[in-house]
Design an enzyme around this catalytic site. Structure first.
Site, PDB file in Angstrom:
ATOM      1  N   GLU A  17      46.460  51.702  -0.270  1.00 28.16           N
ATOM      2  CA  GLU A  17      47.770  51.294  -0.743  1.00 28.16           C
ATOM      3  C   GLU A  17      48.619  50.730   0.700  1.00 28.16           C
ATOM      4  OE1 GLU A  17      49.249  53.801  -3.398  1.00 28.16           O
ATOM      5  OE2 GLU A  17      47.673  53.445  -4.926  1.00 28.16           O
ATOM      6  N   LEU A  72      41.802  66.561 -17.729  1.00 30.24           N
ATOM      7  CA  LEU A  72      42.675  66.852 -19.071  1.00 30.24           C
ATOM      8  C   LEU A  72      43.659  67.984 -18.570  1.00 30.24           C
ATOM      9  CD1 LEU A  72      42.918  65.773 -22.115  1.00 30.24           C
ATOM     10  CD2 LEU A  72      41.910  67.824 -22.854  1.00 30.24           C
ATOM     11  N   HIS A 108      51.937  51.278  -7.837  1.00 30.66           N
ATOM     12  CA  HIS A 108      51.832  52.678  -7.878  1.00 30.66           C
ATOM     13  C   HIS A 108      53.361  52.997  -8.343  1.00 30.66           C
ATOM     14  CE1 HIS A 108      50.125  56.521  -5.891  1.00 30.66           C
ATOM     15  NE2 HIS A 108      50.900  56.848  -6.879  1.00 30.66           N
ATOM     16  N   ARG A 124      44.209  58.127  -8.461  1.00 29.97           N
ATOM     17  CA  ARG A 124      44.300  57.780  -7.033  1.00 29.97           C
ATOM     18  C   ARG A 124      43.127  56.914  -7.375  1.00 29.97           C
ATOM     19  NH1 ARG A 124      48.607  59.624  -6.420  1.00 29.97           N
ATOM     20  NH2 ARG A 124      48.951  61.512  -4.971  1.00 29.97           N
TER      21      ARG A 124
HETATM   22  C1  8YV Z   1      54.143  59.064  -5.937  1.00 27.67           C
HETATM   23  C2  8YV Z   1      52.216  60.435  -7.235  1.00 27.67           C
HETATM   24  O1  8YV Z   1      54.323  57.745  -6.165  1.00 27.67           O
HETATM   25  O2  8YV Z   1      53.210  62.402  -7.456  1.00 27.67           O
HETATM   26  C3  8YV Z   1      51.844  61.852  -7.091  1.00 27.67           C
HETATM   27  O3  8YV Z   1      51.181  62.477  -6.924  1.00 27.67           O
HETATM   28  O4  8YV Z   1      51.023  59.560  -6.928  1.00 27.67           O
HETATM   29  C4  8YV Z   1      53.520  59.468  -7.092  1.00 27.67           C
HETATM   30  O5  8YV Z   1      54.520  60.437  -7.866  1.00 27.67           O
HETATM   31  C5  8YV Z   1      54.270  59.276  -4.716  1.00 27.67           C
HETATM   32  O6  8YV Z   1      52.903  60.073  -4.178  1.00 27.67           O
HETATM   33  C6  8YV Z   1      55.090  59.397  -4.082  1.00 27.67           C
HETATM   34  O7  8YV Z   1      55.092  59.471  -2.719  1.00 27.67           O
END
Ligand code: 8YV
Length: 311
Positions: free
Chosen positions: A260, A151, A278, A231
């Site tokens: 990914e 949260l 993603h 994640r």
């Molecule tokens: C992005 C993300 O897709 O901010 C994060 O932690 O997972 C996403 O906003 C990614 O990390 C961009 O590279």
């Protein structure tokens, strides 16, 4: 002379271009001889810029003794060894807040798409099957119990949206939040046992690795829905696929995966999942704002000012 920046991978193109206009950027991912590129930067590279998915290996950072900042284009910095950075006097910055609302929107979009079978309905119309009869009825989100794992800012924004969908909210977080009246669960299995829907909104990294375990998913049950905008690492992906396939877990809406952009064929084959590549923060306004924060942190570093968003 513009200062040097080592760019590990590409990020939002318009902001990457701005960065490349301001600094001498070295595109690591395109370097034909990567060790030679690093060797050429040993005595002059103080800043690395990278994306959240790509991060940066310790093996790269440790050959740059002048390194002082890793600026990350993401809120989640689990692909950067922050402890190593701390121990070696390297600051890390991220891009919090600007993406919170878009990411929370994606959680709700995936939840509704999953429960109301939106992609299925779309295919039903396109394939002409409606002409043969009505689409089967779906389950409903109304009155459901939503369990939020984590949260923080994003989990909180998801909870606020869920209130508008007439649902009951519970959460698990390492810290109990006395400022909200959602039900608190001190354990993810207890949360999943209570909930009809489990939404993962916690940070990635070693502390949350596999927290959505086989036991948690089993507790969610055959009518349960799992949504992940956190994640891939937070869930036991093998168990997830297995339980969705056998029907021991009802449905899933997934924006993130292990390894990914590779998504297991077994997951792709399932009809009871909705998949996204993603995309939670992938809107033009949010990616623009994230890119600006990267630029602001790099500029602050070279101006000798405090970072805008240090981790
Ligand atoms: C992005 C993300 O897709 O901010 C994060 O932690 O997972 C996403 O906003 C990614 O990390 C961009 O590279």
């Amino acid at each position: 002379m513009k200062p040097d920046v080592l760019l590990i991978g590409p990020f939002f193109e318009p902001k990457q271009r701005e960065l490349e206009n301001l600094y001498t950027c070295h595109r690591y991912w395109q370097a034909p001889d990567k060790p030679a590129m690093l060797a050429s930067l040993v005595d002059r590279c103080e800043v690395i810029v990278t994306s959240g998915g790509r991060g940066v290996e310790v093996e790269i950072m440790q050959v740059l003794p002048r390194l002082k900042l890793v600026a990350c284009f993401a809120v989640g910095v689990d692909a950067v060894d922050v402890e190593w950075c701390r121990a070696h006097g390297v600051a890390v910055s991220n891009t919090p807040e600007v993406l919170t609302e878009d990411v929370a929107d994606m959680a709700l979009a995936l939840l509704l798409a999953t429960v109301r079978r939106i992609p299925f309905g779309d295919r039903f119309v396109r394939d002409g099957r409606w002409l043969q009869g009505a689409m089967p009825l779906t389950s409903s989100l109304q009155g459901k119990r939503i369990g939020i794992l984590g949260l923080g800012r994003i989990g909180g924004a998801i909870a606020r949206r869920c209130v508008g969908f007439n649902t009951e909210i519970g959460y698990h977080d390492p810290r109990r939040n006395d400022g909200v009246d959602y039900a608190f669960f001190d354990d993810p299995v207890r949360l999943a046992t209570w909930a009809d829907v489990l939404i993962a909104a916690c940070p990635g990294g070693s502390a949350t690795q596999g927290v959505v375990s086989r036991e948690v998913l089993t507790a969610l049950g055959s009518q349960g829905v799992f949504v992940n905008i956190a994640r891939g690492s937070v869930v036991d992906q093998e168990a997830l696929v297995e339980l969705l396939s056998s029907g021991a877990l009802g449905r899933a809406g997934l924006d993130v995966f292990n390894d990914e952009p590779r998504v297991p064929a077994a997951l792709i084959a399932l009809e009871n999942v909705v998949l996204q590549p993603h995309q939670a923060s992938a809107t033009v306004p949010t990616r623009t704002a994230m890119g600006q924060i990267v630029l602001d942190n790099v500029a602050a570093y070279f101006a000798g000012k405090p970072l805008v968003t240090p981790v």
